[in-house]
Design a protein around this motif. Structure first.
Motif, PDB file in Angstrom:
ATOM      1  N   VAL A 173       0.855  -1.191   0.000  1.00 45.32           N
ATOM      2  CA  VAL A 173       0.000   0.000   0.000  1.00 45.32           C
ATOM      3  C   VAL A 173       0.888   1.238   0.000  1.00 45.32           C
ATOM      4  O   VAL A 173       1.603   1.502   0.974  1.00 45.32           O
ATOM      5  CB  VAL A 173      -0.928   0.024   1.242  1.00 45.32           C
ATOM      6  N   PRO A 174       0.850   2.019  -1.081  1.00 46.36           N
ATOM      7  CA  PRO A 174       1.663   3.236  -1.131  1.00 46.36           C
ATOM      8  C   PRO A 174       1.271   4.220  -0.028  1.00 46.36           C
ATOM      9  O   PRO A 174       0.088   4.396   0.281  1.00 46.36           O
ATOM     10  CB  PRO A 174       1.351   3.829  -2.503  1.00 46.36           C
ATOM     11  N   VAL A 175       2.252   4.866   0.558  1.00 50.68           N
ATOM     12  CA  VAL A 175       2.026   5.876   1.585  1.00 50.68           C
ATOM     13  C   VAL A 175       1.155   7.000   1.037  1.00 50.68           C
ATOM     14  O   VAL A 175       0.301   7.543   1.739  1.00 50.68           O
ATOM     15  CB  VAL A 175       3.377   6.406   2.108  1.00 50.68           C
ATOM     16  N   GLN A 176       1.320   7.340  -0.209  1.00 51.96           N
ATOM     17  CA  GLN A 176       0.544   8.403  -0.844  1.00 51.96           C
ATOM     18  C   GLN A 176      -0.962   8.145  -0.735  1.00 51.96           C
ATOM     19  O   GLN A 176      -1.763   9.078  -0.687  1.00 51.96           O
ATOM     20  CB  GLN A 176       0.947   8.535  -2.320  1.00 51.96           C
ATOM     21  N   GLU A 194     -12.062   4.677   7.265  1.00 53.38           N
ATOM     22  CA  GLU A 194     -12.361   4.244   5.895  1.00 53.38           C
ATOM     23  C   GLU A 194     -11.098   3.719   5.216  1.00 53.38           C
ATOM     24  O   GLU A 194     -11.130   2.687   4.543  1.00 53.38           O
ATOM     25  CB  GLU A 194     -12.937   5.397   5.079  1.00 53.38           C
ATOM     26  N   PHE A 195     -10.009   4.453   5.395  1.00 52.97           N
ATOM     27  CA  PHE A 195      -8.737   4.021   4.817  1.00 52.97           C
ATOM     28  C   PHE A 195      -8.356   2.646   5.351  1.00 52.97           C
ATOM     29  O   PHE A 195      -8.003   1.740   4.587  1.00 52.97           O
ATOM     30  CB  PHE A 195      -7.635   5.045   5.124  1.00 52.97           C
ATOM     31  N   LEU A 196      -8.431   2.473   6.665  1.00 58.12           N
ATOM     32  CA  LEU A 196      -8.042   1.205   7.279  1.00 58.12           C
ATOM     33  C   LEU A 196      -8.979   0.069   6.869  1.00 58.12           C
ATOM     34  O   LEU A 196      -8.528  -1.065   6.699  1.00 58.12           O
ATOM     35  CB  LEU A 196      -8.000   1.346   8.796  1.00 58.12           C
ATOM     36  N   ASP A 197     -10.250   0.364   6.686  1.00 56.67           N
ATOM     37  CA  ASP A 197     -11.189  -0.656   6.203  1.00 56.67           C
ATOM     38  C   ASP A 197     -10.847  -1.091   4.783  1.00 56.67           C
ATOM     39  O   ASP A 197     -10.931  -2.269   4.444  1.00 56.67           O
ATOM     40  CB  ASP A 197     -12.632  -0.137   6.237  1.00 56.67           C
ATOM     41  N   ASP A 198     -10.453  -0.125   3.955  1.00 56.70           N
ATOM     42  CA  ASP A 198     -10.138  -0.432   2.559  1.00 56.70           C
ATOM     43  C   ASP A 198      -8.758  -1.064   2.384  1.00 56.70           C
ATOM     44  O   ASP A 198      -8.505  -1.738   1.377  1.00 56.70           O
ATOM     45  CB  ASP A 198     -10.246   0.829   1.705  1.00 56.70           C
ATOM     46  N   PHE A 199      -7.865  -0.845   3.355  1.00 55.94           N
ATOM     47  CA  PHE A 199      -6.498  -1.379   3.287  1.00 55.94           C
ATOM     48  C   PHE A 199      -6.156  -2.071   4.607  1.00 55.94           C
ATOM     49  O   PHE A 199      -5.375  -1.567   5.417  1.00 55.94           O
ATOM     50  CB  PHE A 199      -5.499  -0.263   2.972  1.00 55.94           C
ATOM     51  N   PRO A 200      -6.741  -3.245   4.847  1.00 58.69           N
ATOM     52  CA  PRO A 200      -6.596  -3.917   6.140  1.00 58.69           C
ATOM     53  C   PRO A 200      -5.178  -4.386   6.461  1.00 58.69           C
ATOM     54  O   PRO A 200      -4.903  -4.727   7.622  1.00 58.69           O
ATOM     55  CB  PRO A 200      -7.563  -5.098   6.032  1.00 58.69           C
ATOM     56  N   THR A 201      -4.279  -4.382   5.488  1.00 55.54           N
ATOM     57  CA  THR A 201      -2.900  -4.779   5.788  1.00 55.54           C
ATOM     58  C   THR A 201      -2.126  -3.666   6.496  1.00 55.54           C
ATOM     59  O   THR A 201      -1.065  -3.922   7.064  1.00 55.54           O
ATOM     60  CB  THR A 201      -2.144  -5.197   4.510  1.00 55.54           C
ATOM     61  N   VAL A 202      -2.645  -2.448   6.463  1.00 56.68           N
ATOM     62  CA  VAL A 202      -2.002  -1.336   7.170  1.00 56.68           C
ATOM     63  C   VAL A 202      -2.543  -1.320   8.600  1.00 56.68           C
ATOM     64  O   VAL A 202      -3.753  -1.321   8.812  1.00 56.68           O
ATOM     65  CB  VAL A 202      -2.298   0.013   6.475  1.00 56.68           C
TER      66      VAL A 202
END
Length: 74
Positions: A28-31, A45-53
């Protein structure tokens, strides 16, 4: 000598997304988090969409950005 740079939050390697800075242990790019926040989305929302972060990674990155902006001489 390795061209890989890694911190606890951000990893950058020519072997992952052509060296684009990503959250450690992810692709997952930091950008992406910056784009989400700028687009009016919440951290959840970000964490839901990118659960590996991990939440801790995202919060620490945002805190580091905040410190850099406070110390910036623009």
């Amino acid at each position: 000598m390795s061209t890989e740079v890694q911190t606890q939050i951000i990893s950058r390697s020519p072997n992952i997304l052509s060296g684009t800075p990503v959250f450690v242990g992810t692709r997952v790019p930091v950008q992406t988090i910056i784009d989400y926040v700028a687009g009016g989305h919440s951290l959840d929302e970000f964490l839901d969409d990118f659960p590996t972060v991990r939440r801790e990674q995202a919060l620490e990155l945002l805190e580091q950005i905040k410190r850099q902006l406070i110390n910036a001489r623009i």
